[in-house]
Design a protein around this motif. Structure first.
Motif, PDB file in Angstrom:
ATOM      1  N   CYS A  69       0.857  -1.190   0.000  1.00  0.00           N
ATOM      2  CA  CYS A  69       0.000   0.000   0.000  1.00  0.00           C
ATOM      3  C   CYS A  69       0.899   1.248   0.000  1.00  0.00           C
ATOM      4  O   CYS A  69       1.782   1.367   0.850  1.00  0.00           O
ATOM      5  CB  CYS A  69      -0.894  -0.018   1.238  1.00  0.00           C
ATOM      6  N   CYS A  93       0.273   3.490   3.583  1.00  0.00           N
ATOM      7  CA  CYS A  93       0.705   3.090   4.929  1.00  0.00           C
ATOM      8  C   CYS A  93       1.816   2.045   4.916  1.00  0.00           C
ATOM      9  O   CYS A  93       2.361   1.729   5.963  1.00  0.00           O
ATOM     10  CB  CYS A  93      -0.487   2.590   5.740  1.00  0.00           C
ATOM     11  N   CYS A 120      -5.667   1.787   6.049  1.00  0.00           N
ATOM     12  CA  CYS A 120      -5.843   3.205   5.694  1.00  0.00           C
ATOM     13  C   CYS A 120      -6.897   3.435   4.609  1.00  0.00           C
ATOM     14  O   CYS A 120      -7.078   4.580   4.181  1.00  0.00           O
ATOM     15  CB  CYS A 120      -4.502   3.795   5.251  1.00  0.00           C
ATOM     16  N   THR A 159      -6.951   2.788   1.463  1.00  0.00           N
ATOM     17  CA  THR A 159      -6.520   3.107   0.091  1.00  0.00           C
ATOM     18  C   THR A 159      -7.042   2.017  -0.855  1.00  0.00           C
ATOM     19  O   THR A 159      -7.006   0.834  -0.509  1.00  0.00           O
ATOM     20  CB  THR A 159      -4.972   3.164   0.031  1.00  0.00           C
TER      21      THR A 159
HETATM   22 ZN    ZN Z   1      -2.727   1.232   3.622  1.00  0.00          ZN
END
Ligand code: ZN
Length: 218
Positions: free
Chosen positions: A188, A191, A207, A209
């Motif tokens: 990711c 994060c 997070c 995403t």
């Molecule tokens: Zn993330």
């Protein structure tokens, strides 16, 4: 009358110069670290950030070495680890600077390369040390200071490190075996969460995403 005024004018000029000089000096000198509001949390975060910075550089070197030995899967894993640590280092650095601190990059040493098995063992040891040492201390400090922003960033780092430990253990255990086809490593970009599971969520569980934005290493 004029003679009486002169000492007052001189005294006034001297006082104004002293105030001006001290103002200019205050603009030039940095705030002392102990003046930061989140001093303990920032100190911990700085230490963690430096560790991530060093590890990211080291894993990039390990990946290059694995690629030279035609160990493509291990090279992909090491590149994914390097990228995850780089994302987390950037996050920590941004937090340090937005909270009034300043990040000082450590000097990157020249690493002596051995072999990929040893490198994977070193990576596993470094991750375990970080998880049980600095990370835990930093998290406690941030929670004690009620700094949820820093606590969240450290939790992201720790979650990624734990996933890295699990993957590294598995990689080391199966290093000499015929490798079955496996999913690529994904990281990711927000994060630094890492995974190579066949089943996954559409969004990063830490997070949120979108999965389409993840970087793939294979
Ligand atoms: Zn993330």
């Amino acid at each position: 009358m004029k003679l009486i005024k002169i000492p007052f004018i001189i005294a006034f000029a001297l006082a104004a110069s002293a105030i001006g000089a001290s103002y200019l000096f205050s603009l030039r000198s940095e705030a002392q670290p102990t003046e930061y509001l989140w001093y303990d949390s920032l100190q911990g975060l700085h230490e963690l950030c430096r560790a991530k910075y060093r590890q990211s550089h080291l894993y990039t070197e390990y990946a290059r070495h694995a690629e030279q030995d035609s160990l493509h899967q291990q090279a992909a894993l090491l590149r994914a680890l390097a990228y995850a640590d780089n994302v987390q280092c950037a996050n920590c650095r941004k937090a340090i600077e937005s909270l009034g601190g300043r990040f000082h990059s450590p000097v990157v040493q020249h690493y002596t390369m051995v072999n990929t098995r040893t490198h994977l063992h070193h990576a596993l040891q470094a991750k375990s040390d970080l998880h049980e040492g600095i990370t835990e201390e930093c998290l406690h400090r941030a929670i004690e200071e009620n700094n949820r922003y820093i606590a969240r960033l450290i939790t992201w780092c720790d979650a990624s490190d734990i996933a890295q430990i699990v993957i590294l253990r598995r990689e080391i255990a199966t290093l000499d075996q015929q490798q079955a086809e496996q999913a690529p490593y994904t990281v990711c970009p927000t994060c630094g969460a890492i995974s190579n599971e066949l089943l996954h969520t559409s969004y990063c569980p830490h997070c949120m995403t979108e999965r389409e934005k993840f970087l793939t290493f294979e």
